[in-house]
Design a protein around this motif. Structure first.
Motif, PDB file in Angstrom:
ATOM      1  N   GLY A   1      -6.793  15.573 -37.358  1.00 62.11           N
ATOM      2  CA  GLY A   1      -6.441  16.092 -38.676  1.00 62.11           C
ATOM      3  C   GLY A   1      -6.503  15.126 -39.831  1.00 62.11           C
ATOM      4  N   SER A   2      -6.817  13.852 -39.586  1.00 59.59           N
ATOM      5  CA  SER A   2      -6.923  12.902 -40.700  1.00 59.59           C
ATOM      6  C   SER A   2      -8.148  13.236 -41.549  1.00 59.59           C
ATOM      7  CB  SER A   2      -7.055  11.473 -40.183  1.00 59.59           C
ATOM      8  OG  SER A   2      -5.896  11.081 -39.496  1.00 59.59           O
ATOM      9  N   SER A   3      -8.050  12.980 -42.837  1.00 56.79           N
ATOM     10  CA  SER A   3      -9.181  13.234 -43.737  1.00 56.79           C
ATOM     11  C   SER A   3     -10.184  12.085 -43.636  1.00 56.79           C
ATOM     12  CB  SER A   3      -8.700  13.360 -45.176  1.00 56.79           C
ATOM     13  OG  SER A   3      -8.303  12.100 -45.681  1.00 56.79           O
ATOM     14  N   THR A   4     -11.410  12.359 -44.086  1.00 53.77           N
ATOM     15  CA  THR A   4     -12.437  11.304 -44.063  1.00 53.77           C
ATOM     16  C   THR A   4     -12.036  10.154 -44.990  1.00 53.77           C
ATOM     17  OG1 THR A   4     -13.713  12.539 -45.719  1.00 53.77           O
ATOM     18  CG2 THR A   4     -14.342  12.821 -43.406  1.00 53.77           C
TER      19      THR A   4
ATOM     20  N   ASP B   1     -23.625  12.488 -37.135  1.00 53.79           N
ATOM     21  CA  ASP B   1     -24.454  11.912 -36.057  1.00 53.79           C
ATOM     22  C   ASP B   1     -23.939  12.302 -34.677  1.00 53.79           C
ATOM     23  OD1 ASP B   1     -26.043  10.733 -37.960  1.00 53.79           O
ATOM     24  OD2 ASP B   1     -25.217   8.707 -37.700  1.00 53.79           O
ATOM     25  N   TYR B   2     -22.630  12.424 -34.541  1.00 54.39           N
ATOM     26  CA  TYR B   2     -22.019  12.775 -33.253  1.00 54.39           C
ATOM     27  C   TYR B   2     -21.723  14.272 -33.131  1.00 54.39           C
ATOM     28  CZ  TYR B   2     -21.816   7.926 -31.897  1.00 54.39           C
ATOM     29  OH  TYR B   2     -22.167   6.648 -31.523  1.00 54.39           O
ATOM     30  N   LYS B   3     -22.300  15.029 -34.083  1.00 51.73           N
ATOM     31  CA  LYS B   3     -22.199  16.495 -34.077  1.00 51.73           C
ATOM     32  C   LYS B   3     -20.758  17.008 -34.009  1.00 51.73           C
ATOM     33  CE  LYS B   3     -26.861  17.066 -32.248  1.00 51.73           C
ATOM     34  NZ  LYS B   3     -27.386  16.161 -33.185  1.00 51.73           N
ATOM     35  N   ILE B   4     -19.898  16.372 -34.792  1.00 48.46           N
ATOM     36  CA  ILE B   4     -18.514  16.810 -34.911  1.00 48.46           C
ATOM     37  C   ILE B   4     -18.470  17.818 -36.055  1.00 48.46           C
ATOM     38  CG2 ILE B   4     -16.123  16.108 -35.355  1.00 48.46           C
ATOM     39  CD1 ILE B   4     -17.354  14.917 -32.779  1.00 48.46           C
ATOM     40  N   GLY B   5     -18.029  19.050 -35.767  1.00 52.98           N
ATOM     41  CA  GLY B   5     -17.980  20.107 -36.773  1.00 52.98           C
ATOM     42  C   GLY B   5     -17.046  19.758 -37.915  1.00 52.98           C
ATOM     43  N   LYS B   6     -17.495  20.062 -39.127  1.00 51.72           N
ATOM     44  CA  LYS B   6     -16.674  19.793 -40.303  1.00 51.72           C
ATOM     45  C   LYS B   6     -15.614  20.873 -40.450  1.00 51.72           C
ATOM     46  CE  LYS B   6     -20.066  19.466 -43.319  1.00 51.72           C
ATOM     47  NZ  LYS B   6     -20.734  19.278 -44.612  1.00 51.72           N
TER      48      LYS B   6
ATOM     49  N   SER C   1     -13.168  23.216 -42.789  1.00 53.46           N
ATOM     50  CA  SER C   1     -13.394  23.838 -44.087  1.00 53.46           C
ATOM     51  C   SER C   1     -12.735  22.984 -45.164  1.00 53.46           C
ATOM     52  CB  SER C   1     -12.859  25.262 -44.107  1.00 53.46           C
ATOM     53  OG  SER C   1     -11.484  25.266 -43.826  1.00 53.46           O
ATOM     54  N   PHE C   2     -13.327  22.998 -46.342  1.00 50.54           N
ATOM     55  CA  PHE C   2     -12.855  22.174 -47.441  1.00 50.54           C
ATOM     56  C   PHE C   2     -11.403  22.500 -47.761  1.00 50.54           C
ATOM     57  CE2 PHE C   2     -12.189  21.311 -51.961  1.00 50.54           C
ATOM     58  CZ  PHE C   2     -12.482  19.968 -51.976  1.00 50.54           C
ATOM     59  N   GLY C   3     -10.585  21.487 -47.857  1.00 46.48           N
ATOM     60  CA  GLY C   3      -9.190  21.675 -48.217  1.00 46.48           C
ATOM     61  C   GLY C   3      -8.287  22.051 -47.048  1.00 46.48           C
ATOM     62  N   ASN C   4      -8.849  22.260 -45.858  1.00 48.75           N
ATOM     63  CA  ASN C   4      -8.068  22.691 -44.696  1.00 48.75           C
ATOM     64  C   ASN C   4      -6.963  21.690 -44.375  1.00 48.75           C
ATOM     65  OD1 ASN C   4      -7.252  24.026 -42.374  1.00 48.75           O
ATOM     66  ND2 ASN C   4      -8.908  23.205 -41.143  1.00 48.75           N
ATOM     67  N   TRP C   5      -7.248  20.430 -44.453  1.00 46.03           N
ATOM     68  CA  TRP C   5      -6.264  19.417 -44.104  1.00 46.03           C
ATOM     69  C   TRP C   5      -5.176  19.288 -45.170  1.00 46.03           C
ATOM     70  CZ3 TRP C   5      -5.890  15.405 -47.538  1.00 46.03           C
ATOM     71  CH2 TRP C   5      -6.947  15.270 -48.427  1.00 46.03           C
ATOM     72  N   LYS C   6      -5.345  19.971 -46.312  1.00 45.27           N
ATOM     73  CA  LYS C   6      -4.372  19.884 -47.392  1.00 45.27           C
ATOM     74  C   LYS C   6      -3.271  20.936 -47.287  1.00 45.27           C
ATOM     75  CE  LYS C   6      -7.612  18.016 -50.730  1.00 45.27           C
ATOM     76  NZ  LYS C   6      -8.249  18.208 -52.025  1.00 45.27           N
ATOM     77  N   ARG C   7      -3.326  21.823 -46.302  1.00 40.22           N
ATOM     78  CA  ARG C   7      -2.346  22.904 -46.197  1.00 40.22           C
ATOM     79  C   ARG C   7      -0.937  22.318 -46.199  1.00 40.22           C
ATOM     80  NH1 ARG C   7      -1.909  27.951 -45.331  1.00 40.22           N
ATOM     81  NH2 ARG C   7      -4.077  28.371 -44.900  1.00 40.22           N
TER      82      ARG C   7
ATOM     83  N   ARG D   1     -18.196   8.580 -47.215  1.00 39.32           N
ATOM     84  CA  ARG D   1     -19.565   9.031 -46.910  1.00 39.32           C
ATOM     85  C   ARG D   1     -20.012   8.481 -45.559  1.00 39.32           C
ATOM     86  NH1 ARG D   1     -24.888   7.093 -48.069  1.00 39.32           N
ATOM     87  NH2 ARG D   1     -26.332   8.841 -48.256  1.00 39.32           N
ATOM     88  N   TYR D   2     -19.715   7.228 -45.279  1.00 42.76           N
ATOM     89  CA  TYR D   2     -20.076   6.613 -44.001  1.00 42.76           C
ATOM     90  C   TYR D   2     -19.378   7.339 -42.848  1.00 42.76           C
ATOM     91  CZ  TYR D   2     -20.739   3.013 -40.443  1.00 42.76           C
ATOM     92  OH  TYR D   2     -21.069   2.347 -39.299  1.00 42.76           O
ATOM     93  N   ILE D   3     -18.116   7.706 -43.034  1.00 39.38           N
ATOM     94  CA  ILE D   3     -17.368   8.438 -42.004  1.00 39.38           C
ATOM     95  C   ILE D   3     -18.025   9.796 -41.761  1.00 39.38           C
ATOM     96  CG2 ILE D   3     -15.150   9.513 -41.415  1.00 39.38           C
ATOM     97  CD1 ILE D   3     -15.145   6.407 -41.305  1.00 39.38           C
ATOM     98  N   ARG D   4     -18.390  10.499 -42.849  1.00 38.81           N
ATOM     99  CA  ARG D   4     -19.062  11.803 -42.702  1.00 38.81           C
ATOM    100  C   ARG D   4     -20.389  11.666 -41.967  1.00 38.81           C
ATOM    101  NH1 ARG D   4     -16.884  12.256 -47.887  1.00 38.81           N
ATOM    102  NH2 ARG D   4     -18.882  11.799 -48.869  1.00 38.81           N
ATOM    103  N   MET D   5     -21.114  10.565 -42.213  1.00 39.29           N
ATOM    104  CA  MET D   5     -22.381  10.333 -41.508  1.00 39.29           C
ATOM    105  C   MET D   5     -22.142  10.152 -40.007  1.00 39.29           C
ATOM    106  SD  MET D   5     -24.446   7.911 -44.278  1.00 39.29           S
ATOM    107  CE  MET D   5     -25.045   6.891 -42.987  1.00 39.29           C
TER     108      MET D   5
END
Length: 154
Positions: free
Chosen positions: A25-28, A48-53, A55-61, A40-44
């Motif tokens: 649950g940690s944000s990028t 690369d490891y095909k980890i599903g993103k 939804s935007f703002g989900n971790w902010k609930r 950006r490096y974390i998102r890359m």
């Protein structure tokens, strides 16, 4: 010349640690700070490891909520659905559903059944209690149950 002498900054977390933090649950942005790299490096790495993103703002609930509650039929779900039809609403402008009731304990039971810790507010003028839940998923599910015939409020 100083730029050439600068050391290359190294990532301080291993890839498996980065993936684990993200899945927990940690944000990028949070992971990037811990890793000494950019978001950006974390998102890359996640890509690369095909980890599903998420939804935007989900971790902010701010408040917990079982958003999939109305996807599975049960006696309790049917009761809450009936209660919603009688005393609930769907906001036209927001991703919000709500319940209104003079008896606060009923809303507390519904809130607990939905796995939420959302506060219940009282209208000072009318004395009516309100439980407002912000969920695009729950709003969509409730609209689909009755074939999109709900009346909206603003």
């Amino acid at each position: 010349m100083e730029e050439m002498e600068r050391k290359k900054i190294k990532r301080t977390l291993e890839i498996d640690e980065i993936i684990k933090l993200y899945l927990e649950g940690s944000s990028t942005t949070e992971i990037a700070k811990l890793s000494n790299v950019s978001p950006r490096y974390i998102r890359m790495i996640l890509s690369d490891y095909k980890i599903g993103k998420r939804s935007f703002g989900n971790w902010k609930r701010r408040y917990k909520l079982n958003e999939d509650y109305f996807k599975t039929w049960s006696k309790n779900m049917a009761y809450i659905l009936g209660f919603f039809i009688a005393d609930g609403f769907i906001s036209n402008d927001l991703q919000t559903i709500g319940f209104a009731q003079k008896e606060k304990y009923i809303l507390e039971q519904i809130r607990n059944e939905l796995g939420s810790n959302q506060p219940i507010f009282q209208n000072k003028q009318t004395g009516v209690y309100m439980l407002n839940l912000n969920s695009k998923i729950m709003k969509k599910d409730l609209m689909e149950i009755d074939g999109n015939t709900w009346y909206y409020t603003k």
